[in-house]
Design a protein around this motif. Structure first.
Motif, PDB file in Angstrom:
ATOM      1  N   TYR A   1       0.966  -1.217   0.069  1.00 26.80           N
ATOM      2  CA  TYR A   1      -0.122   0.166  -0.144  1.00 26.80           C
ATOM      3  C   TYR A   1       0.990   1.518   0.157  1.00 26.80           C
ATOM      4  O   TYR A   1       1.997   1.291   0.656  1.00 26.80           O
ATOM      5  N   MET A   2       0.468   2.327  -0.868  1.00 22.36           N
ATOM      6  CA  MET A   2       1.057   3.420  -0.627  1.00 22.36           C
ATOM      7  C   MET A   2       0.274   4.782  -0.589  1.00 22.36           C
ATOM      8  O   MET A   2      -0.623   4.873  -1.505  1.00 22.36           O
ATOM      9  N   PRO A   3       0.324   5.430   0.306  1.00 19.10           N
ATOM     10  CA  PRO A   3      -0.559   6.693   0.486  1.00 19.10           C
ATOM     11  C   PRO A   3      -0.200   7.700  -0.505  1.00 19.10           C
ATOM     12  O   PRO A   3       0.856   7.963  -0.675  1.00 19.10           O
ATOM     13  N   ILE A   4      -1.111   8.416  -0.794  1.00 20.10           N
ATOM     14  CA  ILE A   4      -1.203   9.612  -1.774  1.00 20.10           C
ATOM     15  C   ILE A   4      -1.108  10.864  -0.765  1.00 20.10           C
ATOM     16  O   ILE A   4      -1.756  11.279   0.071  1.00 20.10           O
ATOM     17  N   ILE A   5       0.079  11.475  -1.165  1.00 21.11           N
ATOM     18  CA  ILE A   5       0.320  12.896  -0.336  1.00 21.11           C
ATOM     19  C   ILE A   5       0.426  14.325  -1.184  1.00 21.11           C
ATOM     20  O   ILE A   5       1.206  14.419  -2.079  1.00 21.11           O
ATOM     21  N   GLY A   6      -0.404  15.125  -0.860  1.00 24.58           N
ATOM     22  CA  GLY A   6      -0.091  16.512  -1.349  1.00 24.58           C
ATOM     23  C   GLY A   6       0.619  17.345  -0.447  1.00 24.58           C
ATOM     24  O   GLY A   6       0.155  17.500   0.586  1.00 24.58           O
ATOM     25  N   LEU A   7       1.811  17.757  -1.126  1.00 29.47           N
ATOM     26  CA  LEU A   7       2.771  18.424  -0.395  1.00 29.47           C
ATOM     27  C   LEU A   7       2.179  19.704   0.114  1.00 29.47           C
ATOM     28  O   LEU A   7       2.883  20.252   1.181  1.00 29.47           O
ATOM     29  N   ASN A   8       1.337  20.258  -0.452  1.00 28.14           N
ATOM     30  CA  ASN A   8       0.611  21.610  -0.032  1.00 28.14           C
ATOM     31  C   ASN A   8      -0.461  21.570   0.918  1.00 28.14           C
ATOM     32  O   ASN A   8      -0.944  22.425   1.337  1.00 28.14           O
TER      33      ASN A   8
ATOM     34  N   PHE B   1       3.705  11.579  -3.955  1.00 34.08           N
ATOM     35  CA  PHE B   1       4.104  12.787  -3.573  1.00 34.08           C
ATOM     36  C   PHE B   1       3.367  13.649  -5.033  1.00 34.08           C
ATOM     37  O   PHE B   1       3.839  13.547  -6.153  1.00 34.08           O
ATOM     38  N   THR B   2       2.452  14.784  -4.573  1.00 38.03           N
ATOM     39  CA  THR B   2       2.180  15.787  -5.554  1.00 38.03           C
ATOM     40  C   THR B   2       2.872  17.125  -5.063  1.00 38.03           C
ATOM     41  O   THR B   2       2.491  17.471  -4.023  1.00 38.03           O
ATOM     42  N   VAL B   3       3.904  17.541  -5.957  1.00 36.82           N
ATOM     43  CA  VAL B   3       4.727  18.260  -5.545  1.00 36.82           C
ATOM     44  C   VAL B   3       4.378  19.940  -5.712  1.00 36.82           C
ATOM     45  O   VAL B   3       4.612  20.810  -4.921  1.00 36.82           O
TER      46      VAL B   3
ATOM     47  N   TYR C   1       6.700  23.660  -1.700  1.00 37.82           N
ATOM     48  CA  TYR C   1       6.484  22.857  -0.666  1.00 37.82           C
ATOM     49  C   TYR C   1       7.307  21.632  -0.788  1.00 37.82           C
ATOM     50  O   TYR C   1       6.912  20.438   0.043  1.00 37.82           O
ATOM     51  N   LEU C   2       8.335  21.472  -1.555  1.00 31.58           N
ATOM     52  CA  LEU C   2       9.169  20.333  -1.610  1.00 31.58           C
ATOM     53  C   LEU C   2       9.765  19.982  -0.022  1.00 31.58           C
ATOM     54  O   LEU C   2      10.127  20.741   0.477  1.00 31.58           O
ATOM     55  N   ILE C   3       9.724  18.667  -0.128  1.00 33.18           N
ATOM     56  CA  ILE C   3      10.469  18.210   1.356  1.00 33.18           C
ATOM     57  C   ILE C   3      11.628  17.407   0.803  1.00 33.18           C
ATOM     58  O   ILE C   3      12.027  17.002  -0.116  1.00 33.18           O
ATOM     59  N   ASP C   4      12.550  16.767   1.845  1.00 32.11           N
ATOM     60  CA  ASP C   4      13.678  16.117   1.546  1.00 32.11           C
ATOM     61  C   ASP C   4      13.386  14.656   1.448  1.00 32.11           C
ATOM     62  O   ASP C   4      13.441  14.069   2.371  1.00 32.11           O
ATOM     63  N   PHE C   5      13.151  14.501   0.237  1.00 33.61           N
ATOM     64  CA  PHE C   5      12.866  12.932   0.144  1.00 33.61           C
ATOM     65  C   PHE C   5      14.036  11.926   0.379  1.00 33.61           C
ATOM     66  O   PHE C   5      13.749  10.888   0.641  1.00 33.61           O
ATOM     67  N   LYS C   6      15.184  12.366   0.080  1.00 31.64           N
ATOM     68  CA  LYS C   6      16.305  11.419   0.459  1.00 31.64           C
ATOM     69  C   LYS C   6      16.301  11.085   1.940  1.00 31.64           C
ATOM     70  O   LYS C   6      16.712   9.905   2.380  1.00 31.64           O
TER      71      LYS C   6
END
Length: 293
Positions: free
Chosen positions: A187-194, A216-218, A224-229
């Motif tokens: 399962y993968m949640p869908i996240i809007g960064l805003n 992620f929707t950027v 609204y970008l976060i540190d994916f690494k």
């Protein structure tokens, strides 16, 4: 003429070989974290009607890792592939999928991306599972709406490690609805960064459940970008769509026509799943950088 025919055959085989190198395993759990997963949006819809058998077969031929498909249900409770709420745009019929029995919807023809009628028919989920098993992973978009129907079909075929579900639910909602099967599915949640409420979901899932990753929707910019690494260090994959500019701060698929290195942005940000409308170009890019599985 015979000589030319042989040359054409050899060229064709070379192209097929380039795009359809055999994967070691068609498995979500064993997909290497240091490679980038290529996901074909609605199948390879530039070569066939979206969500069609042929769109899946063309994706397999190209060596795509995963096909994203959409589900709907007929009047007689059969799961078929359909993106829209109606069949008007993609078939020769009109109405909702639930207005038709499977037999009725099979009498209609699919339309291609230009709206031209083809000889292809609306496929059932079972038809797609049959041709994809052992050949390509599947993401069942909107499949989570029908997970109670999908789960037994997939489990019976022993394909749970080939199927990715996604949804917008918070962890508590997810656990309440699907806690009895949550440890058997990917399962993968869908996240809007805003969206603040979406950002809060990330930590809740990580603390309580082994998600496969996050989509992620950027947005149109990196505001609204976060540190994916840093997030990847928690053993999750990062999915970003390359379809349209609002998904990826403007680094979308069409940019590849003028800048073949547009996908550099994804690699630099630590993204390792890309859903694309141009699988051929993305695969070429990844092969050149030894990031293709």
């Amino acid at each position: 003429m015979i000589f030319n025919s042989k040359i054409n055959t050899l060229l064709f085989l070379a192209v097929v070989s380039f795009f359809s190198a055999q994967k070691k395993e068609i498995s979500l759990s064993k997909f290497p974290d240091d490679k980038v997963m290529v996901v074909a949006h609605r199948g390879d819809w530039r070569e066939a009607p979206e969500n069609s058998v042929w769109a899946i077969k063309k994706a397999i031929e190209k060596g795509v890792d995963m096909a994203e498909i959409d589900l709907a249900m007929t009047k007689d409770s059969i799961l078929v592939l359909m993106h829209d709420n109606t069949i008007d745009r993609t078939t020769t019929g009109k109405g909702k999928p639930s207005d038709f029995t499977l037999a009725e919807i099979k009498k209609l023809s699919l339309r291609d991306g230009l709206g031209v009628e083809t000889q292809m028919k609306v496929p059932t989920l079972e038809e797609i599972l049959e041709i994809s098993d052992g050949k390509i992973l599947l993401n069942l978009d909107k499949g989570f709406d029908y997970i109670k129907q999908v789960y037994p079909l997939v489990k019976k075929r022993k394909m749970l490690d080939q199927i990715l579900f996604k949804g917008h639910e918070s962890y508590s909602e997810f656990n309440q609805k699907y806690g009895d099967i949550k440890n058997e599915i990917h399962y993968m949640p869908i996240i809007g960064l805003n969206k603040k409420e979406d950002l809060e979901k990330i930590e809740n899932y990580i603390q309580n459940y082994k998600v496969y990753g996050f989509e992620f929707t950027v947005g149109n910019t990196e505001k609204y970008l976060i540190d994916f690494k840093t997030l990847r260090k928690k053993n999750v994959k990062i999915w970003v769509n390359s379809l349209w500019p609002h998904h990826n701060a403007g680094n979308n698929d069409d940019m590849v026509l003028v800048n073949p290195n547009v996908y550099d942005w994804y690699i630099e940000k630590g993204i390792n799943i890309i859903q694309t409308d141009r699988p051929r170009e993305l695969i070429i890019y990844l092969k050149n950088r030894k990031l293709y599985y």
